[in-house]
Design a protein around this motif. Sequence first.
Motif, PDB file in Angstrom:
ATOM      1  N   ASN A   7      -7.748  14.618   3.467  1.00  0.00           N
ATOM      2  CA  ASN A   7      -7.048  14.255   4.705  1.00  0.00           C
ATOM      3  C   ASN A   7      -7.506  15.125   5.872  1.00  0.00           C
TER       4      ASN A   7
ATOM      5  N   GLY B  22     -11.271   2.992   3.073  1.00  0.00           N
ATOM      6  CA  GLY B  22     -11.354   3.402   4.473  1.00  0.00           C
ATOM      7  C   GLY B  22     -12.767   3.781   4.871  1.00  0.00           C
TER       8      GLY B  22
ATOM      9  N   TYR C 293      -2.916   0.011  10.091  1.00  0.00           N
ATOM     10  CA  TYR C 293      -3.672   0.522   8.945  1.00  0.00           C
ATOM     11  C   TYR C 293      -2.810   1.431   8.073  1.00  0.00           C
TER      12      TYR C 293
ATOM     13  N   MET D  94      -7.831   3.974  -1.622  1.00  0.00           N
ATOM     14  CA  MET D  94      -7.687   3.692  -0.197  1.00  0.00           C
ATOM     15  C   MET D  94      -8.602   4.574   0.649  1.00  0.00           C
ATOM     16  N   LYS D  95      -8.886   5.791   0.212  1.00  0.00           N
ATOM     17  CA  LYS D  95      -9.855   6.630   0.931  1.00  0.00           C
ATOM     18  C   LYS D  95     -11.240   6.001   0.861  1.00  0.00           C
TER      19      LYS D  95
ATOM     20  N   GLN E 296      -1.563   1.167  -1.477  1.00  0.00           N
ATOM     21  CA  GLN E 296      -1.573   2.349  -2.340  1.00  0.00           C
ATOM     22  C   GLN E 296      -0.427   2.288  -3.346  1.00  0.00           C
TER      23      GLN E 296
ATOM     24  N   TYR F 250      -0.525  -0.832   6.019  1.00  0.00           N
ATOM     25  CA  TYR F 250      -1.344  -1.516   5.020  1.00  0.00           C
ATOM     26  C   TYR F 250      -1.773  -0.551   3.915  1.00  0.00           C
ATOM     27  N   SER F 251      -2.230   0.620   4.301  1.00  0.00           N
ATOM     28  CA  SER F 251      -2.684   1.603   3.324  1.00  0.00           C
ATOM     29  C   SER F 251      -1.542   2.042   2.418  1.00  0.00           C
TER      30      SER F 251
END
Length: 158
Positions: free
Chosen positions: A58, A133, A104, A129-130, A112, A107-108
């Motif tokens: 992150n 992305g 986003y 999800m990473k 997830q 959605y993420s």
Amino acid sequence: MLFALGFLVVVGGFCFMSKPFRLLFLTVFCLSLVYGYSVSYHVNGSGPEVDEVKMLLNLYSLNIGLFLLACYLGYQLNASHSAEMYQRRRLATFKFLVKWGVIYAIYSFVVQKIINKFMDDGDIGFFVMKAFGLYFFAFFLFLVFAVPWLFRRLSARS
């Protein structure tokens, strides 16, 4: 070769950035490096925990996003003819980022949770999800550069 190209991109980005964004980016980057160095791998030798890896990813995502935003706003500052034009462009940029950022994030979060529910693992959804992305960002950059080139090429034929 790749390191040299990355170095040139970073130096070019710093040329575009304004001083406050440059200071903010360097602060976040240094804090990320300190956190990355201080994860448990360096403390007890057992390797980082999953939560530490999540936080590190992150922070690196934050660094990349802040770098791109600072470069873009610096470019807009240099390309604007007046302070009012820059203010309008900056406001439009932040509205765009807030709108699509919220979409986003929702959605993420939902995807997830769905992935975690079906995979019976609390962490796999984060990493999926990473990766999504990253691929989405690469596709977005492709569209940003390829679509205008394609339109110019097609309009030249007409």
